[in-house]
Design an enzyme around this catalytic site. Sequence first.
Site, PDB file in Angstrom:
ATOM      1  N   SER A 195      53.979  70.218  14.847  1.00 57.51           N
ATOM      2  CA  SER A 195      52.587  69.919  14.518  1.00 57.51           C
ATOM      3  C   SER A 195      51.728  71.180  14.622  1.00 57.51           C
ATOM      4  O   SER A 195      51.984  72.155  13.899  1.00 57.51           O
ATOM      5  CB  SER A 195      52.074  68.794  15.414  1.00 57.51           C
ATOM      6  OG  SER A 195      50.874  68.252  14.912  1.00 57.51           O
ATOM      7  N   GLU A 319      54.715  60.123   9.272  1.00 60.50           N
ATOM      8  CA  GLU A 319      53.968  60.921  10.248  1.00 60.50           C
ATOM      9  C   GLU A 319      52.701  60.205  10.720  1.00 60.50           C
ATOM     10  O   GLU A 319      52.411  60.105  11.915  1.00 60.50           O
ATOM     11  CB  GLU A 319      53.567  62.273   9.633  1.00 60.50           C
ATOM     12  CG  GLU A 319      54.714  63.173   9.195  1.00 60.50           C
ATOM     13  CD  GLU A 319      55.261  64.035  10.322  1.00 60.50           C
ATOM     14  OE1 GLU A 319      54.827  63.851  11.480  1.00 60.50           O
ATOM     15  OE2 GLU A 319      56.131  64.873  10.045  1.00 60.50           O
ATOM     16  N   HIS A 414      54.925  60.581  13.756  1.00 61.02           N
ATOM     17  CA  HIS A 414      54.680  61.917  14.279  1.00 61.02           C
ATOM     18  C   HIS A 414      55.150  61.993  15.732  1.00 61.02           C
ATOM     19  O   HIS A 414      54.879  61.091  16.530  1.00 61.02           O
ATOM     20  CB  HIS A 414      53.177  62.188  14.197  1.00 61.02           C
ATOM     21  CG  HIS A 414      52.764  63.616  14.281  1.00 61.02           C
ATOM     22  ND1 HIS A 414      53.156  64.572  13.372  1.00 61.02           N
ATOM     23  CD2 HIS A 414      51.954  64.261  15.167  1.00 61.02           C
ATOM     24  CE1 HIS A 414      52.609  65.726  13.689  1.00 61.02           C
ATOM     25  NE2 HIS A 414      51.884  65.580  14.788  1.00 61.02           N
TER      26      HIS A 414
END
Length: 504
Positions: A195, A319, A414
């Site tokens: 990320s 995600e 995610h």
Amino acid sequence: MIATTATAPDTLLVKTETGVLRGAHENGIAVFRGVPYAAAPVGELRFSPPQPPPAWDGVGDATRDGPIAPQGRSRLAHIMGDFERPQSEDCLTLTIWTPAPDAAKRPVLVWLHGGAFSSGAGSLPWYSGERFAANGDMVVVSINYRLGALGFLCLPGVSQGNLGLLDQVAALEFVRANIAAFGGDPENVTVAGQSAGAAAIVILMTMPRVRGLFRRAILQSTPFGRMARTLNEAHRIGRRLLEVLSLAPAQAVRLRSLPFAELVRAQGEVARLEKKFADTFAPFWPVIDGNVYPGEVAPALRAGAGAGIDTMIGTTREEMAAFYCVDEQVARAEPAAVEAVFASMFKSDWRHCYDEIRRTRASNSNAALLGELMTQAGFLMGSLRMAEGRADQGHPTYVYQFDWQSPAGFESCHCLEIPFVFNNFANWTGSPMLKGADPDETRGLAEAMHGAWIAFARNGKPDHPRLPAWPPYEREGRMTMRFDRVIGPVSDPAGLGWRRPWPG
């Protein structure tokens, strides 16, 4: 400031450029915690670029973690779990795991944590490098860097911005200068991140001053849709921070002396005020300043930036499920608001793309439709464009997609791949996204992923005996390693055929 002792009761000592450190053995691995890679950015050094750490006499105690960077509660605590650790601006430390501090010149893996440049820490147990060190005979380094306003405020007369990026550079320079003493090879460094950590790596690849500090990059869930703010945006957000703190522009210098808890509270209020429908962009973010962050990453990469860096890149299948499952604005939105997001991105072709996503989703809820769109816009398409560009330039790139579904109902969201990569599920006890996971199922998938990360860090190729052959990505075949209950390479799992009008 590292604590020192005049004598060392333990023989696990390492001499760095700034002094001698004493570590500890943990499960057969030598671990050095709270290692300072820069001076504490406190007092006059708040909002300053990182400075070299001061040398010390005696033996520095590296058996305990240092404080984490000042921050509020993680916005993904409902997915990953929560954590509480002492916080301090004296946070520029790193952790090192090594099989032995000898002269073996092992591969080095440096981890940059995610958290939207506003939360997280490399010293959290989630990111323990113990299994990598033990299973891969490698040295692992995980760093803390400045977050939120303290790391990414950009306001003339107060802070130049991008200080968190400069912290990461300082940490890599520390690794270059000192890692051989811990048994690592400074010429064989891989930087991995997830990320915001992955976004930082892509930015670092375009920074001339970073050239030569790492050889390989592993990019997990890179938010290509939000790689930078402009100077104007960053300055506007800086002014909003002043407003929240009831400071006039002429009083901006007071930001240098406010208690950090006040800054953290204020940056949380700025995030609330800046929140836009279906958007997860944090307010304090890297800014294109033409200096530290030279310019847009995509043109820089196309022009050859980072050409000599081996790359592995990938995303999770859904995600945005991590964000939208608790976003009340998204849940309550009228269909017209969802359609407007599609129209803003695709202009006249939006209806075609909207219908295609509705057709391919089992659920047509707002969260599902926007989640699919923003997963692609924010993460997937940028990752595949980077892979395509590097393939066109003759630089092999390995692409993966993580499809394993959370048994707790968070889809393949995610952050879900992280415990598989580190293969350290014992450190994720209580994580909501893993609730109900079958240990036998997760064990095999973790061994496949963990082994691939080790292999890539060693020699630039992810192949190993517990994984089917993983071909490099090419524009035509789009071969991608799918990590799921069944693991193997597949052609174009994202179905790029209908996405030809994708903007950018």
